[in-house]
Scaffold this active site. Sequence first.
Site, short mmCIF file in Angstrom:
data_model
loop_
_atom_site.label_atom_id
_atom_site.label_comp_id
_atom_site.label_asym_id
_atom_site.label_seq_id
_atom_site.Cartn_x
_atom_site.Cartn_y
_atom_site.Cartn_z
N GLU A 196 0.95 -1.15 0.26
CA GLU A 196 -0.25 0.15 -0.22
C GLU A 196 0.70 1.49 -0.09
OE1 GLU A 196 -2.89 -0.28 3.36
OE2 GLU A 196 -3.44 -2.56 2.48
N HIS B 254 -18.01 -9.94 7.25
CA HIS B 254 -16.33 -9.50 7.57
C HIS B 254 -15.46 -10.54 8.45
CE1 HIS B 254 -13.55 -5.79 8.64
NE2 HIS B 254 -12.89 -6.57 7.78
N HIS B 255 -14.52 -10.86 8.17
CA HIS B 255 -13.58 -11.73 8.97
C HIS B 255 -12.45 -10.62 8.59
CE1 HIS B 255 -14.99 -16.03 7.70
NE2 HIS B 255 -16.00 -15.07 8.71
N GLU B 256 -12.06 -9.93 9.28
CA GLU B 256 -10.47 -9.17 9.34
C GLU B 256 -9.68 -10.36 10.64
OE1 GLU B 256 -8.57 -6.88 8.38
OE2 GLU B 256 -7.08 -7.82 10.18
N GLU C 183 -5.45 -6.74 2.29
CA GLU C 183 -4.15 -7.12 2.75
C GLU C 183 -3.56 -8.28 2.20
OE1 GLU C 183 -5.78 -6.43 4.96
OE2 GLU C 183 -5.95 -3.58 5.22
N GLU D 237 -7.65 -6.50 -2.37
CA GLU D 237 -7.21 -5.36 -1.96
C GLU D 237 -5.58 -5.17 -2.90
OE1 GLU D 237 -7.12 -1.61 1.27
OE2 GLU D 237 -6.40 -3.74 1.68
N GLU E 62 -9.35 4.10 1.16
CA GLU E 62 -9.16 4.63 2.72
C GLU E 62 -7.24 5.01 3.49
OE1 GLU E 62 -8.49 0.35 4.12
OE2 GLU E 62 -6.30 0.36 3.82
#
Lengths: 718, 718
Positions: free
Chosen positions: B186, B428-430, B499, B517, B523
């Site tokens: 990023e 959402h699975h962070e 990520e 991503e 973001e």
Amino acid sequence: MKKYNLTIVVFLFSQFLFHAQKLRSPDGKLEMTFTITEGIPFYNLKYKGDLVIEDSKLGLRIFDDTYVHFASEQEKATDDNWDLNRGFIKLSDKRDEKNEEWQPILGEKKSYINHYNELSVTLHQSSSDRNMMIRFRLFNDGLGFRYEFPYQRNFEHFRIKEEDTEFDFPSDMKAWWIVADYDSQEYQPQTTLISEIPGRWNKAYDKHSSQTLVKNAVQSPLLLKKEGKNTLYVNVAEAAVLNYPASHLEVDAEHYKFKTHLTPNKLGIKAYLQTPSVTPWRTIIVSDQAAQILDSKLLFNLNEPTKYKDTSYIHPTKYMGVWWEMIIGKSKWAYSTNTSVNLNQTDFSKLSPNGKHGANNEKVKEYIDFASENGFDGLLIEGWNIGWEDWMGHDKEFVFDFITPYPDFDITMLNEYAHSKGIKLIMHHETSASATNYERWADEAFRLMNKYGYESVKTGYVGDIIPRSEHHYSQWTVNHYYRIAEKAHEYKIMVNSHESIRPGGESRTYPNWITAEAARGTEHEAFKGNNPDQQTILPFTRWIGGSMDYTPGIFQTKLDYYFPGDKRFVKTTLAKQLALYVVMYMPLQMAADLPENYRKHMDAFQFIKDVAADWDDTKILSAEPGDYVVTARKAKGTENWFVGGITDENKRDYTVDFSFLNKGQKYEATIYEDRKDADYINNPQNYNIYKKEITSKSKINFKMARSGGFAISIKPEN
Amino acid sequence: MKKYNLTIVVFLFSQFLFHAQKLRSPDGKLEMTFTITEGIPFYNLKYKGDLVIEDSKLGLRIFDDTYVHFASEQEKATDDNWDLNRGFIKLSDKRDEKNEEWQPILGEKKSYINHYNELSVTLHQSSSDRNMMIRFRLFNDGLGFRYEFPYQRNFEHFRIKEEDTEFDFPSDMKAWWIVADYDSQEYQPQTTLISEIPGRWNKAYDKHSSQTLVKNAVQSPLLLKKEGKNTLYVNVAEAAVLNYPASHLEVDAEHYKFKTHLTPNKLGIKAYLQTPSVTPWRTIIVSDQAAQILDSKLLFNLNEPTKYKDTSYIHPTKYMGVWWEMIIGKSKWAYSTNTSVNLNQTDFSKLSPNGKHGANNEKVKEYIDFASENGFDGLLIEGWNIGWEDWMGHDKEFVFDFITPYPDFDITMLNEYAHSKGIKLIMHHETSASATNYERWADEAFRLMNKYGYESVKTGYVGDIIPRSEHHYSQWTVNHYYRIAEKAHEYKIMVNSHESIRPGGESRTYPNWITAEAARGTEHEAFKGNNPDQQTILPFTRWIGGSMDYTPGIFQTKLDYYFPGDKRFVKTTLAKQLALYVVMYMPLQMAADLPENYRKHMDAFQFIKDVAADWDDTKILSAEPGDYVVTARKAKGTENWFVGGITDENKRDYTVDFSFLNKGQKYEATIYEDRKDADYINNPQNYNIYKKEITSKSKINFKMARSGGFAISIKPEN
């Protein structure tokens, strides 16, 4: 916060005058003194008024974790100032005591006594504005203490750099030790003075499939002996090693001092912790009688009672195994001639069989027949599942799936056959130390076990651990072992874990972890060998925290029987092998030799058939580490006793005094002993068996051969 | 073996005379030459007769694995002699060709053409007595090649030390690059000459939550341009990165040369392989037209067709999210005021709410209402599950369980409510990069999704990877990502992975991995910002191997709207935000702003509502990296077209030529453009919307503002 701190500081000035805290054992024989000197906490320990441990430092070095702000900045906490080893003042202390009896699910006695006086001291470090607690429990048989980190808003997540607990002995002592290693415990025990450890260290290890030696450090449990006038035996160990690495002991040979050395991960971090949390207990068992060291249940007492609701599936198990023939090289774990396979691609049914695969239908049925005829409960079969062609030494992650049998292992048929004969097959989950892979397959593997009626599993961790950041005894891997224990419990499965962490009494909390290897077992007789005194040492060290799957029972000790000219041999007489079933506490108890060898000595084999695996009582009749151990045990729920005596490389006379038997009762004793001229080198299978009526007044003298022994089976007469 | 070798050697002497192998693209414009010079393999590449890549070395350095013999001995293979980068002779070669059309499940066109000529060369290294193959595929749009390791009895398990594939350019070129890092992609794109990379490198990165920079190296896909007379665009990338780490490119600035640099694990090992195996493809896309680079499907063509039997659940999805408000700091992922929680112990229902938790029932219902009213398919909700209080920066392994909602998130009610309004919630699975923990919970988490009707999941890997030996792009973690893709497929779930590794066309094989991503998304506008030219570069780099979840659609670009005095702003006009929906291929397409901001611009929001997310055709009308991109796309199964144009920090005129439309057909175009005086800094929300009838003969001129753009929605008239 500033204001609050000031209040504390003022309050504490009034306490600043040095005064030591003393803690006495319930029987008053042991006394521990805690002091803070120039901000550093110390403890010492006295036995009957004499110092066992001189003032020894307490403390840890830590770093705070890396604070990261979301995707924008990261900020490393400076490492200075966080160490919890100096600048302390005492904030408060609290005393407590306990005297309770509890029943182990499987054990050496019907109940264990947990009796201690407790002192917990809360320390404050003003530089970090943090508190730490040290909790001491003094039992009649020794001391346990640990560090506790209460939750504090400014002390939430942290990492252990090192724990620096010291054990400072006043004088040089005899030590029974093995070299420290992050990945192996299977070393030959060494016997030297503390001062001689560094000189011996380099000669004290052989090569292992995974090893990361720690120079001049030794493993715990460590046994020490002060010889001479006030003889004293001391065992230094650890208990309740959970969410924390196993520790080793660095040696300061000049000052007869040891210091903890935690197993790191490969990034050098020893533990990732979060408050509230506690360390394992550091334990010091003390006695002037060697036998009392063997009798201590201190490590178990320091573990929490189990939270398992159902423990009904946990039971002692006597088993045989398709195993020794692979260990000695007569059979193979692998099925085919291939040396490289891929579980996703290889069609094992199309490979060329190597012709020596041990776990084949015919052989397994023969073992089932023999085990069944002789009253065993279980049969272990290794090499039943695909993947053994290249299972070791390749850092291969997907090495086993734990569910697919080799083409010549009919899992349905063999389980049905076994069950029809009263035998349960014992599952084998060698992981090749690929713990990540095992965790992926564990549910499916245990479901398969449930489906076919397997009650227990032998797990194995040969090779370097995957995740590759880890060692066998680092925090991650320790957590893995107990994760597997809990997972097995979900499926009501008992675990016998090999190459995993040495136990520190955790089977009280995880009672389905019924045994483990975690030391140099019988298999090493087929590699580089075990010394004849090894079995007289292990009960004082390895066994202190839990039973070992030592796999005794080798009758055919000379391997040239299989391979003419082979020099390897098991360094024992046959009678000594029998004695091990009593001397070694093994609720999962193996008769390791081949049926064909037992068939030749069915009279001696009778002892292995008869001996119990779970006990109502245990009496250590006499013992001296490295020399001999004589143990009597009363079988669970019966009046039957079994006695075993073993000696080291020296011949030894020993007279058993049967005064532990009920007075007035007559018993029939069946005696298995070394015959005259028996010798572990020259004449190991030379034994004598006879029956004799005895009472509590009887005494029988035994003449043990070099690395010999005797075994007695005792039944009350009607 | 000796004898056999001799035969080979004799046979090969006859071939020893140097002769180059040539391979031409089907259209003849590209020519690749393979040679072996002094035992070292080289390739070069020509485009229309001019060298694009000069003679460049091929090869890898390897070590054999450590051979371990069971519990007795271990023996390290010496590392010399194993390197596969010298001492080669050619054993054989083989030619092949393919010309096929295939249909992507989701894509930019209805079908992609896979047309190449192939040369595979088998090399023999006499020092190791091993063979290696290099397979070249030459397409009209570029070259792909990889190393292949056939099974050989003396070459079974091995490890990659480094891959040393070179890309040697004849002259200095303009380069669009980001700094190489094992843990983050990023970074802000940089535009310099190759020779200027080292000078810029140190200024080319900001701090990230996990980062391990590789000094003076850059990431791929890397875009290069030869300026001047024979303008040429070259994209260097990799395809089918499976069971292998992602590679970076080391820069030799003096010689305009790059060399692969694989992501290692923290032990320094780059890959653990077993024969037969292959490396990823190294790819070089070449054109004298920038637009043709964007048109290339070379990376996808080099991936294998999917083996999934059922792909019916994979569909384009337009979604909104309770997300941007957390990113900018208006709401929080965490529920309570705590900063430390323990998933095994904390009772979340008893914690003090922080009052800013985004994923609460009321707010989620409002988002559902708005998404439903405007025809969206899905709604992402982040922060729905327990654990966010200390999710980041603590190296915490058991950080989330992926199944337990916060007390104010009623998972049953909200899913029922969403379904009643035609909306599917997006899970959402962070993972907080705790991949081991995620693998443990994956089945249960996906079962929960099935139970409640979730169709897709956004995964996240913020922070340092656990296992702690790994990086985000090391082999273990790459395998983890695809393991999760396959696991999700078992449950018929689509994955949007953040990520994780940048895609190299693998969505052909894993079509449920619909987007990722793997670059600096919207973001970052709320962190350190994105440059206005960034969106004109990403299609040439990040997008080459698969779609990105860029999350465009920010209408309220100035964050001082929320936080007076806040200097942060999204560097774009509102019209440019609309154009991104066409310029950026996104089958999972987010409208990222808050409903309240869309409500103020419902006329402009209409374009986001109308625009398709899956396409029958795509025409890159014109493009220049770092300056502008204009793209037209035909919506799947319709005759509707959408056009988007964007510019960098410079104002720009562009005239759209509608000749791509069907001749003779009249269309209604709805045009969204920057109004005069629109400006990404001073006047971003200044746009103009009008309708116009057009045909294939129409041309419309647009005046794009600084960091502005235009969007056109085109429907055939009846």
